[in-house]
Design a protein around this motif. Sequence first.
Motif, mmCIF file in Angstrom:
data_model
loop_
_atom_site.group_PDB
_atom_site.id
_atom_site.type_symbol
_atom_site.label_atom_id
_atom_site.label_comp_id
_atom_site.label_asym_id
_atom_site.label_seq_id
_atom_site.Cartn_x
_atom_site.Cartn_y
_atom_site.Cartn_z
ATOM 1 N N GLN A 44 6.478 -35.461 -94.653
ATOM 2 C CA GLN A 44 6.412 -34.160 -95.308
ATOM 3 C C GLN A 44 7.806 -33.618 -95.606
ATOM 4 O O GLN A 44 8.752 -33.852 -94.845
ATOM 5 N N PRO A 45 7.961 -32.871 -96.703
ATOM 6 C CA PRO A 45 9.270 -32.286 -97.032
ATOM 7 C C PRO A 45 9.834 -31.405 -95.914
ATOM 8 O O PRO A 45 11.048 -31.359 -95.713
ATOM 9 N N LEU A 46 8.978 -30.728 -95.170
ATOM 10 C CA LEU A 46 9.437 -29.869 -94.076
ATOM 11 C C LEU A 46 10.189 -30.638 -92.993
ATOM 12 O O LEU A 46 10.989 -30.064 -92.261
ATOM 13 N N ALA A 47 9.887 -31.932 -92.865
ATOM 14 C CA ALA A 47 10.447 -32.722 -91.787
ATOM 15 C C ALA A 47 11.711 -33.478 -92.163
ATOM 16 O O ALA A 47 12.356 -34.061 -91.293
ATOM 17 N N GLN A 48 12.078 -33.487 -93.411
ATOM 18 C CA GLN A 48 13.219 -34.289 -93.845
ATOM 19 C C GLN A 48 14.538 -33.675 -93.356
ATOM 20 O O GLN A 48 14.651 -32.464 -93.183
ATOM 21 N N PRO A 49 15.548 -34.517 -93.105
ATOM 22 C CA PRO A 49 16.808 -34.014 -92.537
ATOM 23 C C PRO A 49 17.437 -32.870 -93.331
ATOM 24 O O PRO A 49 17.979 -31.937 -92.736
ATOM 25 N N ARG A 50 17.362 -32.927 -94.641
ATOM 26 C CA ARG A 50 17.943 -31.846 -95.450
ATOM 27 C C ARG A 50 17.282 -30.510 -95.118
ATOM 28 O O ARG A 50 17.958 -29.504 -94.895
ATOM 29 N N SER A 51 15.958 -30.498 -95.080
ATOM 30 C CA SER A 51 15.238 -29.266 -94.769
ATOM 31 C C SER A 51 15.493 -28.826 -93.338
ATOM 32 O O SER A 51 15.628 -27.637 -93.056
ATOM 33 N N ALA A 68 14.420 -17.741 -98.647
ATOM 34 C CA ALA A 68 15.687 -18.438 -98.908
ATOM 35 C C ALA A 68 15.528 -19.949 -98.826
ATOM 36 O O ALA A 68 16.085 -20.684 -99.656
ATOM 37 N N THR A 69 14.764 -20.423 -97.869
ATOM 38 C CA THR A 69 14.574 -21.875 -97.764
ATOM 39 C C THR A 69 13.746 -22.410 -98.928
ATOM 40 O O THR A 69 13.977 -23.535 -99.372
ATOM 41 N N MET A 70 12.817 -21.607 -99.421
ATOM 42 C CA MET A 70 12.033 -22.050 -100.573
ATOM 43 C C MET A 70 12.905 -22.093 -101.832
ATOM 44 O O MET A 70 12.826 -23.043 -102.610
ATOM 45 N N VAL A 71 13.734 -21.083 -102.028
ATOM 46 C CA VAL A 71 14.630 -21.049 -103.184
ATOM 47 C C VAL A 71 15.634 -22.200 -103.117
ATOM 48 O O VAL A 71 15.942 -22.824 -104.136
ATOM 49 N N ALA A 72 16.129 -22.502 -101.931
ATOM 50 C CA ALA A 72 17.111 -23.576 -101.754
ATOM 51 C C ALA A 72 16.470 -24.966 -101.739
ATOM 52 O O ALA A 72 17.178 -25.965 -101.581
ATOM 53 N N ARG A 73 15.149 -25.020 -101.875
ATOM 54 C CA ARG A 73 14.397 -26.271 -101.826
ATOM 55 C C ARG A 73 14.624 -27.026 -100.527
ATOM 56 O O ARG A 73 14.744 -28.249 -100.494
ATOM 57 N N THR A 74 14.696 -26.248 -99.445
ATOM 58 C CA THR A 74 14.822 -26.814 -98.101
ATOM 59 C C THR A 74 13.776 -26.179 -97.191
ATOM 60 O O THR A 74 14.117 -25.559 -96.182
ATOM 61 N N PRO A 75 12.487 -26.301 -97.521
ATOM 62 C CA PRO A 75 11.471 -25.613 -96.729
ATOM 63 C C PRO A 75 11.417 -26.144 -95.298
ATOM 64 O O PRO A 75 11.352 -27.352 -95.077
ATOM 65 N N HIS A 76 11.496 -25.253 -94.351
ATOM 66 C CA HIS A 76 11.404 -25.625 -92.942
ATOM 67 C C HIS A 76 11.000 -24.366 -92.178
ATOM 68 O O HIS A 76 11.851 -23.556 -91.799
ATOM 69 N N SER A 77 9.710 -24.186 -91.987
ATOM 70 C CA SER A 77 9.213 -22.945 -91.405
ATOM 71 C C SER A 77 9.770 -22.632 -90.016
ATOM 72 O O SER A 77 9.961 -21.453 -89.701
ATOM 73 N N PRO A 78 10.087 -23.612 -89.157
ATOM 74 C CA PRO A 78 10.707 -23.251 -87.880
ATOM 75 C C PRO A 78 12.068 -22.562 -88.027
ATOM 76 O O PRO A 78 12.529 -21.902 -87.102
ATOM 77 N N ALA A 79 12.696 -22.687 -89.197
ATOM 78 C CA ALA A 79 13.967 -22.006 -89.422
ATOM 79 C C ALA A 79 13.787 -20.487 -89.384
ATOM 80 O O ALA A 79 14.729 -19.755 -89.068
ATOM 81 N N CYS A 80 12.589 -20.025 -89.695
ATOM 82 C CA CYS A 80 12.312 -18.588 -89.603
ATOM 83 C C CYS A 80 12.467 -18.113 -88.163
ATOM 84 O O CYS A 80 12.945 -17.001 -87.917
ATOM 85 N N ARG A 117 8.103 -44.733 -91.728
ATOM 86 C CA ARG A 117 9.563 -44.661 -91.643
ATOM 87 C C ARG A 117 10.028 -43.228 -91.828
ATOM 88 O O ARG A 117 9.523 -42.513 -92.681
ATOM 89 N N TYR A 118 10.971 -42.832 -90.999
ATOM 90 C CA TYR A 118 11.585 -41.505 -91.105
ATOM 91 C C TYR A 118 13.058 -41.713 -91.303
ATOM 92 O O TYR A 118 13.657 -42.546 -90.614
ATOM 93 N N PRO A 119 13.694 -41.010 -92.153
ATOM 94 C CA PRO A 119 13.174 -40.044 -93.105
ATOM 95 C C PRO A 119 12.749 -40.749 -94.393
ATOM 96 O O PRO A 119 13.158 -41.864 -94.672
ATOM 97 N N VAL A 120 11.979 -40.044 -95.179
ATOM 98 C CA VAL A 120 11.609 -40.544 -96.492
ATOM 99 C C VAL A 120 12.845 -40.476 -97.396
ATOM 100 O O VAL A 120 13.092 -41.357 -98.197
ATOM 101 N N TYR A 121 13.619 -39.420 -97.236
ATOM 102 C CA TYR A 121 14.895 -39.279 -97.939
ATOM 103 C C TYR A 121 15.841 -38.493 -97.034
ATOM 104 O O TYR A 121 15.418 -37.700 -96.216
ATOM 105 N N TRP A 122 17.143 -38.788 -97.136
ATOM 106 C CA TRP A 122 18.120 -38.117 -96.287
ATOM 107 C C TRP A 122 18.541 -36.776 -96.862
ATOM 108 O O TRP A 122 18.708 -35.820 -96.156
ATOM 109 N N TRP A 123 18.801 -36.742 -98.133
ATOM 110 C CA TRP A 123 19.308 -35.499 -98.708
ATOM 111 C C TRP A 123 18.554 -35.203 -99.959
ATOM 112 O O TRP A 123 18.020 -34.353 -100.362
#
Length: 111
Positions: free
Chosen positions: A7-14, A50-62, A105-111
């Motif tokens: 999921q996008p939420l789990a990727q290192p960038r997010s 802010a995370t949605m606008v930055a395309r780095t969704p990660h709800s635990p960041a809240c 495999r994790y991550p699907v993408y790094w950045w």
Amino acid sequence: MHSAPSQPLAQPRSLVVGHLLGAAVGYAVLALAQSSPWAAAVAGGVTLAATMVARTPHSPACATAVVVVLQTPAPGRFVPLLLGATVLLALTGFAASRVRRGTPRYPVYWW
């Protein structure tokens, strides 16, 4: 990250950028509104946006923003620890996905 590694939420960038954005928003709200439950709620909401606008969704960041507002940690200590912890978490997920057979495999993408 553990139960949904693709999921996008789990990727290192997010993960990394999301928590750093959360800390930045938390400190900004803290500077403007002081520490209160209402300010913490605002910080959580602004972080989500802010995370949605930055395309780095990660709800635990809240939660990071809420912790900053309610606990007022010293930024000089908190931010480096937060950065180190998020990078370590991503690297641990990477290593674990290579050790366990049959897992995605994790991550699907790094950045």
